[in-house]
Motif scaffolding. Structure first.
Motif, PDB file in Angstrom:
ATOM      1  N   ILE A 184       0.833  -1.206   0.000  1.00  0.00           N
ATOM      2  CA  ILE A 184       0.000   0.000   0.000  1.00  0.00           C
ATOM      3  C   ILE A 184       0.866   1.254   0.000  1.00  0.00           C
ATOM      4  O   ILE A 184       0.579   2.227  -0.716  1.00  0.00           O
ATOM      5  CB  ILE A 184      -0.936  -0.013   1.227  1.00  0.00           C
ATOM      6  CG1 ILE A 184      -1.939  -1.160   1.098  1.00  0.00           C
ATOM      7  CG2 ILE A 184      -1.664   1.322   1.370  1.00  0.00           C
ATOM      8  CD1 ILE A 184      -2.791  -1.371   2.335  1.00  0.00           C
ATOM      9  N   LEU A 185       1.938   1.241   0.793  1.00  0.00           N
ATOM     10  CA  LEU A 185       2.842   2.400   0.831  1.00  0.00           C
ATOM     11  C   LEU A 185       3.443   2.675  -0.543  1.00  0.00           C
ATOM     12  O   LEU A 185       3.547   3.832  -0.974  1.00  0.00           O
ATOM     13  CB  LEU A 185       3.965   2.162   1.850  1.00  0.00           C
ATOM     14  CG  LEU A 185       3.618   2.338   3.334  1.00  0.00           C
ATOM     15  CD1 LEU A 185       4.819   1.957   4.198  1.00  0.00           C
ATOM     16  CD2 LEU A 185       3.192   3.769   3.636  1.00  0.00           C
ATOM     17  N   ILE A 186       3.825   1.622  -1.229  1.00  0.00           N
ATOM     18  CA  ILE A 186       4.486   1.784  -2.533  1.00  0.00           C
ATOM     19  C   ILE A 186       3.477   2.149  -3.620  1.00  0.00           C
ATOM     20  O   ILE A 186       3.675   3.111  -4.381  1.00  0.00           O
ATOM     21  CB  ILE A 186       5.245   0.503  -2.903  1.00  0.00           C
ATOM     22  CG1 ILE A 186       6.404   0.271  -1.921  1.00  0.00           C
ATOM     23  CG2 ILE A 186       5.771   0.590  -4.335  1.00  0.00           C
ATOM     24  CD1 ILE A 186       7.112  -1.058  -2.095  1.00  0.00           C
ATOM     25  N   GLU A 187       2.389   1.383  -3.704  1.00  0.00           N
ATOM     26  CA  GLU A 187       1.444   1.556  -4.806  1.00  0.00           C
ATOM     27  C   GLU A 187       0.522   2.757  -4.618  1.00  0.00           C
ATOM     28  O   GLU A 187       0.197   3.457  -5.576  1.00  0.00           O
ATOM     29  CB  GLU A 187       0.597   0.280  -4.965  1.00  0.00           C
ATOM     30  CG  GLU A 187       1.397  -0.959  -5.327  1.00  0.00           C
ATOM     31  CD  GLU A 187       2.081  -0.831  -6.672  1.00  0.00           C
ATOM     32  OE1 GLU A 187       1.538  -0.145  -7.561  1.00  0.00           O
ATOM     33  OE2 GLU A 187       3.171  -1.416  -6.840  1.00  0.00           O
ATOM     34  N   GLU A 188       0.095   2.996  -3.383  1.00  0.00           N
ATOM     35  CA  GLU A 188      -0.888   4.050  -3.149  1.00  0.00           C
ATOM     36  C   GLU A 188      -0.250   5.386  -2.793  1.00  0.00           C
ATOM     37  O   GLU A 188      -0.708   6.445  -3.238  1.00  0.00           O
ATOM     38  CB  GLU A 188      -1.844   3.615  -2.028  1.00  0.00           C
ATOM     39  CG  GLU A 188      -2.940   4.618  -1.710  1.00  0.00           C
ATOM     40  CD  GLU A 188      -3.972   4.753  -2.834  1.00  0.00           C
ATOM     41  OE1 GLU A 188      -4.737   5.723  -2.808  1.00  0.00           O
ATOM     42  OE2 GLU A 188      -3.984   3.896  -3.746  1.00  0.00           O
ATOM     43  N   PHE A 189       0.809   5.337  -1.987  1.00  0.00           N
ATOM     44  CA  PHE A 189       1.405   6.578  -1.504  1.00  0.00           C
ATOM     45  C   PHE A 189       2.777   6.860  -2.106  1.00  0.00           C
ATOM     46  O   PHE A 189       3.491   7.752  -1.661  1.00  0.00           O
ATOM     47  CB  PHE A 189       1.490   6.543   0.032  1.00  0.00           C
ATOM     48  CG  PHE A 189       0.135   6.417   0.693  1.00  0.00           C
ATOM     49  CD1 PHE A 189      -0.811   7.408   0.548  1.00  0.00           C
ATOM     50  CD2 PHE A 189      -0.185   5.290   1.429  1.00  0.00           C
ATOM     51  CE1 PHE A 189      -2.060   7.294   1.149  1.00  0.00           C
ATOM     52  CE2 PHE A 189      -1.430   5.164   2.038  1.00  0.00           C
ATOM     53  CZ  PHE A 189      -2.377   6.172   1.892  1.00  0.00           C
ATOM     54  N   ASN A 190       3.150   6.081  -3.122  1.00  0.00           N
ATOM     55  CA  ASN A 190       4.357   6.331  -3.924  1.00  0.00           C
ATOM     56  C   ASN A 190       5.652   6.346  -3.115  1.00  0.00           C
ATOM     57  O   ASN A 190       6.548   7.155  -3.359  1.00  0.00           O
ATOM     58  CB  ASN A 190       4.210   7.655  -4.691  1.00  0.00           C
ATOM     59  CG  ASN A 190       2.999   7.664  -5.589  1.00  0.00           C
ATOM     60  OD1 ASN A 190       2.752   6.701  -6.323  1.00  0.00           O
ATOM     61  ND2 ASN A 190       2.215   8.739  -5.536  1.00  0.00           N
ATOM     62  N   TYR A 191       5.734   5.452  -2.128  1.00  0.00           N
ATOM     63  CA  TYR A 191       6.940   5.352  -1.312  1.00  0.00           C
ATOM     64  C   TYR A 191       8.026   4.546  -2.022  1.00  0.00           C
ATOM     65  O   TYR A 191       7.737   3.632  -2.806  1.00  0.00           O
ATOM     66  CB  TYR A 191       6.626   4.639   0.008  1.00  0.00           C
ATOM     67  CG  TYR A 191       6.243   5.556   1.152  1.00  0.00           C
ATOM     68  CD1 TYR A 191       6.856   5.440   2.396  1.00  0.00           C
ATOM     69  CD2 TYR A 191       5.272   6.541   1.003  1.00  0.00           C
ATOM     70  CE1 TYR A 191       6.505   6.264   3.451  1.00  0.00           C
ATOM     71  CE2 TYR A 191       4.903   7.360   2.038  1.00  0.00           C
ATOM     72  CZ  TYR A 191       5.523   7.223   3.267  1.00  0.00           C
ATOM     73  OH  TYR A 191       5.176   8.041   4.318  1.00  0.00           O
ATOM     74  N   THR A 192       9.255   4.904  -1.707  1.00  0.00           N
ATOM     75  CA  THR A 192      10.402   4.065  -2.033  1.00  0.00           C
ATOM     76  C   THR A 192      10.953   3.567  -0.704  1.00  0.00           C
ATOM     77  O   THR A 192      11.169   4.357   0.216  1.00  0.00           O
ATOM     78  CB  THR A 192      11.498   4.850  -2.770  1.00  0.00           C
ATOM     79  OG1 THR A 192      10.963   5.320  -4.019  1.00  0.00           O
ATOM     80  CG2 THR A 192      12.726   3.978  -3.024  1.00  0.00           C
ATOM     81  N   ILE A 193      11.166   2.249  -0.604  1.00  0.00           N
ATOM     82  CA  ILE A 193      11.635   1.672   0.658  1.00  0.00           C
ATOM     83  C   ILE A 193      13.030   1.115   0.454  1.00  0.00           C
ATOM     84  O   ILE A 193      13.272   0.294  -0.447  1.00  0.00           O
ATOM     85  CB  ILE A 193      10.667   0.594   1.165  1.00  0.00           C
ATOM     86  CG1 ILE A 193       9.305   1.234   1.474  1.00  0.00           C
ATOM     87  CG2 ILE A 193      11.224  -0.095   2.405  1.00  0.00           C
ATOM     88  CD1 ILE A 193       8.230   0.278   1.871  1.00  0.00           C
ATOM     89  N   ASP A 194      13.960   1.572   1.276  1.00  0.00           N
ATOM     90  CA  ASP A 194      15.386   1.216   1.150  1.00  0.00           C
ATOM     91  C   ASP A 194      15.835   0.503   2.425  1.00  0.00           C
ATOM     92  O   ASP A 194      15.787   1.073   3.518  1.00  0.00           O
ATOM     93  CB  ASP A 194      16.207   2.486   0.935  1.00  0.00           C
ATOM     94  CG  ASP A 194      17.662   2.199   0.579  1.00  0.00           C
ATOM     95  OD1 ASP A 194      18.210   1.213   1.110  1.00  0.00           O
ATOM     96  OD2 ASP A 194      18.246   2.974  -0.199  1.00  0.00           O
ATOM     97  N   ASN A 195      16.286  -0.741   2.281  1.00  0.00           N
ATOM     98  CA  ASN A 195      16.726  -1.537   3.421  1.00  0.00           C
ATOM     99  C   ASN A 195      18.240  -1.513   3.631  1.00  0.00           C
ATOM    100  O   ASN A 195      18.749  -2.182   4.531  1.00  0.00           O
ATOM    101  CB  ASN A 195      16.287  -3.004   3.241  1.00  0.00           C
ATOM    102  CG  ASN A 195      14.782  -3.132   3.181  1.00  0.00           C
ATOM    103  OD1 ASN A 195      14.097  -2.948   4.177  1.00  0.00           O
ATOM    104  ND2 ASN A 195      14.259  -3.444   1.994  1.00  0.00           N
ATOM    105  N   GLU A 196      18.973  -0.775   2.805  1.00  0.00           N
ATOM    106  CA  GLU A 196      20.433  -0.817   2.846  1.00  0.00           C
ATOM    107  C   GLU A 196      21.084   0.477   3.350  1.00  0.00           C
ATOM    108  O   GLU A 196      22.114   0.447   4.013  1.00  0.00           O
ATOM    109  CB  GLU A 196      20.982  -1.122   1.438  1.00  0.00           C
ATOM    110  CG  GLU A 196      20.503  -2.434   0.848  1.00  0.00           C
ATOM    111  CD  GLU A 196      21.028  -3.634   1.611  1.00  0.00           C
ATOM    112  OE1 GLU A 196      22.114  -3.510   2.223  1.00  0.00           O
ATOM    113  OE2 GLU A 196      20.372  -4.689   1.592  1.00  0.00           O
TER     114      GLU A 196
END
Length: 493
Positions: A184-196
């Motif tokens: 939902i964060l990525i598709e709906e709110f256009n987030y990029t999530i970085d684990n590194e």
């Protein structure tokens, strides 16, 4: 420096009222003297209006006071402190509106009794300084009071969670996974999530996450658990779904600029807890669990494991649900941390729904009672190879008839080396509690007499004592001193 119009109006009003009072004039008398209406003068004195130049001239001439003195922002000696307080904006920092105090009413209070308000606020400031109360501590204490005033249950946030679940087809009756929320964060709110990225900065190893608003990028620590990840994602969803812009960008927080950020952080955290731990599910589970006549660690852990959450989140959620759905309001929540081999245990978070439970955070740097299950669970964890430690105890406080059923879970802090922490919830034992919780009558639950701090404890031959009760002894000495003085006075009266 820019000075707000409100401040200028209030200062003028305070000065006018002071001059009128010194000349023993009533508002009616001043109105007759100047030809200005009584209601208009009243509004000036309350800081609601600032007179035009011709009216100031009229006041100056009739009160025999220089024009420049009236319009000057400099206050006389007895009003100077209140002027400094108003100028410093400290009243703006205090979230009065949370407790039903409107700003206009506050202005009236200041205008009507400036000396008393000044003395009151100055006293609070001095107390806070003596106890090393920081701005952050003050805001957090205000937030706790707000939670306690509402029994830590907020229907509006609960409704927002249900609205979100309906809009995004989230089944609250199932275990919420981080992957569901990440999508939902990525598709709906256009987030990029970085684990590194966070792992590149060794001095940020205690951060769980960092949000970069300019790029809508969420940096996540590689060390967090699945439950922590779900909670972080749920908080980010809360900020977006509720359209909260004035927010904190790190977890845990490093600093905040205003009380609004503290409050919004709480709202997002509450939303996250309510999303991950559905109230309908938990109420149903608790009703069944409370029917058992004997306590079971295993059944409690099974109930908690049905949710993708940490022990802290689960215990926190209990503080929302128990007062609302079971009328169990006499409860407290505590979080302790401990550095291995340190003699000090720190109470880093607390909540007291009815504000009467012991213990409260110790501002005197004394030694907390080592008989508490909150501390015992940490000690048991550190003395074993287990990943968690759980304890339950009926705590009977010295010099009090109150007893509390206290549950505590301890784990190692994954972000701080050699640091343990415990989460505890205590419920006041009463006829109502025993009726609700059948296992509250279970005699197999250990009972211990506990104190508050070693320095104030009168328990004899305590093997856990860290230091002698010097503070208690000093109080007893003062009582004895007072009795002797009273006897002498009565003898000669």
């Amino acid at each position: 420096m820019h000075i707000e119009d409100e401040y200028i109006r209030l200062i003028f009003g305070l000065k006018l009222k002071q001059i009128r009072t010194e000349k023993k004039l009533s508002l009616f008398g001043l109105a007759k003297l100047t030809g200005l209406s009584k209601s208009y003068l009243n509004e000036i004195e309350k800081g609601k209006k600032y007179p035009k130049t011709d009216k100031i001239v009229l006041l100056s001439e009739n009160l025999d006071v220089p024009y420049d003195h009236l319009v000057s922002l400099k206050l006389d000696k007895n009003l100077a402190p209140i002027g400094e307080i108003l100028k410093s904006q400290i009243l703006k920092e205090i979230p009065f509106e949370l407790f039903g105090i409107q700003e206009k009413n506050l202005i009236d209070i200041v205008a009507n009794a400036p000396a008393k308000v000044n003395a009151f606020i100055s006293t609070i400031i001095k107390i806070s300084q003596n106890y090393n109360l920081t701005r952050e501590s003050f805001f957090l204490a205000s937030l706790r009071s707000y939670q306690e005033a509402h029994n830590n249950y907020f229907e509006e946030i609960e409704d927002h969670v249900e609205a979100f679940a309906k809009a995004y087809h989230i089944d609250l009756s199932t275990k919420i996974e981080s992957s569901d929320l990440e999508e939902i964060l990525i598709e709906e709110f256009n987030y990029t999530i970085d684990n590194e990225e966070l792992s590149k900065y060794s001095n940020l190893n205690e951060l769980r996450n960092l949000y970069i608003p300019a790029k809508k990028t969420l940096l996540i620590s590689k060390e967090i658990s699945e439950a922590q990840k779900a909670f972080i994602y749920a908080k980010e969803i809360a900020y977006n779904f509720l359209k909260i812009e004035n927010r904190l960008f790190t977890f845990p927080w490093i600093k905040f600029e205003s009380f609004d950020q503290v409050l919004n952080n709480f709202i997002a955290s509450y939303f996250a807890g309510a999303l991950i731990i559905s109230k309908q599910n938990l109420v149903h589970e608790l009703k069944t669990f409370f029917e058992s006549k004997t306590w079971s660690n295993e059944n409690f852990n099974i109930m908690m494991s049905k949710y993708n959450c940490s022990a802290e989140s689960f215990y926190q959620r209990l503080t929302n649900i128990l007062p609302k759905y079971f009328n169990i309001k006499n409860l407290f929540f505590l979080r302790f941390t401990h550095k291995v081999d340190s003699p000090k245990y720190k109470l880093t978070k607390e909540l007291h729904i009815t504000q009467q439970q012991t213990p409260h955070a110790n501002r005197n740097n004394e030694h907390y009672c080592r008989r508490w299950i909150s501390i015992n669970s940490i000690q048991n964890l550190e003395n074993s190879n287990a990943s968690t430690s759980f304890g339950i105890q009926t705590s009977s406080y010295e010099n009090s008839t109150n007893e509390y059923l206290v549950l505590s879970s301890a784990t190692s802090d994954p972000f701080k080396k050699d640091v343990s922490r415990s989460i505890s919830i205590g419920l006041l034992i009463s006829p109502h509690l025993k009726k609700r919780l059948k296992f509250a009558n279970d005699t197999s639950i250990p009972t211990r007499k506990v104190g508050i701090t070693c320095e104030t404890c009168s328990i004899k031959d305590c093997k856990e004592r860290m230091i002698e009760p010097w503070r208690l002894q000093r109080e007893l000495d003062f009582e004895d001193f007072d009795k002797t003085v009273s006897t002498i006075l009565n003898t000669y009266s």
